[in-house]
Design an enzyme around this catalytic site. Structure first.
Site, PDB file in Angstrom:
ATOM      1  N   GLU A 324     -39.716  -5.131 -35.671  1.00 16.72           N
ATOM      2  CA  GLU A 324     -39.995  -3.814 -36.235  1.00 16.72           C
ATOM      3  C   GLU A 324     -38.704  -3.080 -36.491  1.00 16.72           C
ATOM      4  OE1 GLU A 324     -42.217  -1.864 -33.223  1.00 16.72           O
ATOM      5  OE2 GLU A 324     -44.122  -2.188 -34.230  1.00 16.72           O
ATOM      6  N   LYS A 326     -36.094  -0.316 -35.900  1.00 13.92           N
ATOM      7  CA  LYS A 326     -35.786   0.607 -34.805  1.00 13.92           C
ATOM      8  C   LYS A 326     -35.433   1.942 -35.445  1.00 13.92           C
ATOM      9  CE  LYS A 326     -33.345   1.110 -30.452  1.00 13.92           C
ATOM     10  NZ  LYS A 326     -32.951   2.508 -30.496  1.00 13.92           N
TER      11      LYS A 326
END
Ligand code: AMP
Length: 626
Positions: A324, A326
């Site tokens: 994902e 950050k």
């Protein structure tokens, strides 16, 4: 329970040398606590309120010293308290050395029990808790005076031993070596019949200095886990938050029953975020009661935390990584009960009023009651993220929220879901939780790439960086949500940090096949403008070196060996290594006061003499910036 009895038990705990003994003492104390069990369980941790409770005591050192000075008599001033504090270094010891109780007048009797005042003897645990709740509740006009008077009243009625723990409680540092794991294990021992064991996550704590973070397990002085001054600097306790161990790796040297009982307490703690309630539940309803607790919308849960890690770490251990973006913002937890939403910060402060657009987002876009974990990010007019400092300008703001909202727009990036439509999801695997998140929330959900291909992950990271984000998070796809844990199931991968050019000042001969080579190299930073010793050690590097390089390095360094003892050699400063690392940590292990995390050899800086190597000053700066 009398507060004096609590103080006496706390003194015994402070003096106890072993972890095991500490658990046994805490178990006895919990068993004896009677009606005041919830308060005692919290006080042991230096907490006045449950973890989920957004009430804060907010007694700063100044107010505490003032209350002590006033109760200690006319001749004692705040500067006297401060002078003694400078000598002893600890407010509890200072408070225990004054004689209280000479002060009379109305407020001298504040403090919540029905005794007749005087030094010591009539404070109860409940009375102290009630008074502190009143201190927390005092707001608005005249509240400062109420707070002062109440605290003065408490000290004025305290014996020296009571004053010691009162002062520590006010400032949130009990310093009795009781970590969260100790209370957990003691709860299981006191009420569920578990064996008394050494908490796995606090082993050895008693042997060391009392932990700095005794009072709060939070690694979260601030939304970012920084020092709270918004400069990104890490506080000393950041890495020592409780729960450093990786889930699934916790081996208990105990019978299965005890492990199971402790796990039941642990789970209830994770769900309720309340040592007091869990202790009471264990006592009243046993394991079944503990297992029946569920999350409550509106009560914040401790955030799951991440460790630094690399793509290699992730792919070595897992089949694939869930990757994902950050986001560079501040952690938020959104609670939506089907009608209205509230927002909590990483340290569980209620920040609903400061962030109306997140509330609106939740109320508009969530299709069912939910607890959503995510990041609040500030976004510029061009849609690109702004630095996290901008978000912090919005947090905790009480006035001018609308004006600030025009200045800094904040958006939600949701990445996890702990509860959806009446169902708790803590034990649900990450990828499924993410699906549930998508089910209930249409917009503002992070993209998730599940991949075992380092190139694909690198491409995702490049995109994230180009879009102005901080880097990527790597998460174990089948992992459960562990509140408050900094485990290895979430890794934060940041772009590589700047390298350091360090002087080799020592080495160790290798072992086995490598016995004729120097294998581990001691590195030092230069100290400018100082004579002997001009270098301070900062770490050892042994990784990133091929066999061929080992031979070359041995040839290069051997002529500079000045001393040998066993397998260790001291080396005259002559050769400079370029070294990469993941982080600079403060550490007593090396003379510089720092240590490098995961140092790796990148090459010899043949163009540099020791006098051109990096200075300790630069290390200071990099450490501060990290
Ligand atoms: P750090 O503050 O450097 O320890 O990094 C962990 C923090 O990164 C978390 O507490 C979140 O506030 C933040 N963060 C940003 N994006 C994500 C994400 N996709 N998943 C989890 N945490 C994230």
């Amino acid at each position: 329970m009398d507060f004096a009895a609590f103080a006496e038990r706390a003194d015994e705990l402070e003096a106890e040398g072993s972890d095991l003994g500490t658990v046994a003492l805490v178990a006895d104390l919990l068993a004896d606590a009677g009606d005041e069990l919830p308060v005692v369980a919290r006080f042991l941790r230096g907490e006045v309120f449950a973890g989920w409770d957004s009430r804060k005591l907010s007694v700063g050192p100044a107010l505490c010293y003032e209350a002590i000075a006033r109760a200690a008599g006319r001749n004692v001033s705040v500067s006297d308290v401060e002078a003694r504090l400078a000598d002893t270094g600890e407010i509890g010891a200072v408070a225990a050395n004054y004689e209280f109780g000479g002060q009379t007048g109305l407020s001298a009797f504040a403090g919540g029990s029905d005794g007749d005042g005087g030094a010591g003897g009539d404070l109860t645990v409940r009375g102290v808790a009630d008074s502190l709740a009143a201190v927390a509740a005092a707001t608005g006009e005249g509240s400062e005076a109420t707070r002062r008077d109440t605290l003065f009243g408490l000290f004025n009625r305290a014996s020296p031993a009571e004053a010691k723990y009162l002062a520590r409680l006010l400032l949130g540092e009990m310093r009795i070596g009781v970590g969260g794991g100790t209370v957990r294990d003691a709860t299981a021992a006191a009420f569920l019949g578990a064996e008394t064991t050494t908490p796995v996550d606090e082993r050895g704590e008693k042997d060391d200095e009392k932990r700095e973070d005794d009072a709060g397990t939070e690694a979260d002085d601030d939304e970012r886990g920084d020092d709270g001054d918004g400069d990104g600097e890490r506080g000393p306790e950041d890495e020592s938050a409780d729960g450093d161990e990786s889930e699934g790796e916790r081996e208990r040297e105990t019978g299965d029953d005890t492990a199971e009982l402790v796990a039941a307490v642990e789970r209830a703690l994770q769900v309720t975020n309340d040592y007091g309630r869990v202790a009471e539940l264990a006592r009243e309803e046993g394991v079944a009661g503990l297992r029946s607790v569920s999350l409550e919308v509106g009560r914040p849960v401790r955030a799951m935390l991440a460790q630094a890690g690399t793509v290699a770490d992730a792919l070595d251990g897992w089949d694939a990584a869930a990757v994902e973006t950050k986001y560079d913002g501040a952690r938020v937890q959104l609670h939506y009960d089907g009608e209205s939403a509230s927002v909590f910060s990483r340290n569980m402060e209620d920040v609903t009023d400061a962030l109306p657009e997140l509330v609106e987002h939740a109320e508009r876009e969530l299709s069912a009651p939910a607890i959503v974990d995510g990041e609040a990010v500030a976004v510029g007019d061009d849609g690109r993220p702004l630095p996290f400092q901008e978000v912090l300008r919005r947090f905790r703001r009480k006035h001018d929220v609308d004006r600030m909202r025009e200045e800094v727009a904040v958006e939600l990036r949701a990445f996890d879901c702990l509860h959806a439509a009446g169902e708790d999801l803590l034990d649900t695997p990450l990828t499924e939780r993410h699906d549930r998140l998508r089910d209930v929330l249409d917009t503002g959900v992070s993209d998730l790439l599940v991949s075992d291909d380092p190139d694909e992950i690198a491409a995702f990271e490049t995109d994230a960086l180009e879009a102005g984000h901080e880097g990527v998070m790597l998460k174990r796809p089948d992992s459960t949500y562990s509140p408050g844990r900094r485990g290895r199931n979430w890794l934060k991968r940041k772009p590589d940090v700047e390298t350091l050019d360090l002087v080799v000042t020592g080495a160790e001969w290798g072992e086995g096949r490598r016995a004729t080579y120097l294998g581990t190299f001691l590195l030092s930073a230069r100290v400018e403008g100082r004579g002997d010793p001009e270098y301070e050690t900062i770490g050892k590097v042994a990784t990133g070196i091929t066999d061929e390089e080992l031979a070359e390095l041995t040839d290069l360094l051997e002529p500079h060996v000045v001393r040998e003892s066993g397998t260790e050699v001291a080396i005259r400063p002559a050769v400079v290594f370029e070294v990469g690392y993941e982080e600079i940590q403060r550490s007593p292990t090396y003379s510089s006061g720092y240590a490098l995390r995961f140092p790796r050899f990148l090459g010899v800086r043949e163009d540099k003499a020791p006098g051109d190597a990096d200075t300790l000053e630069r290390v200071d700066r990099l450490a501060d910036a990290g």
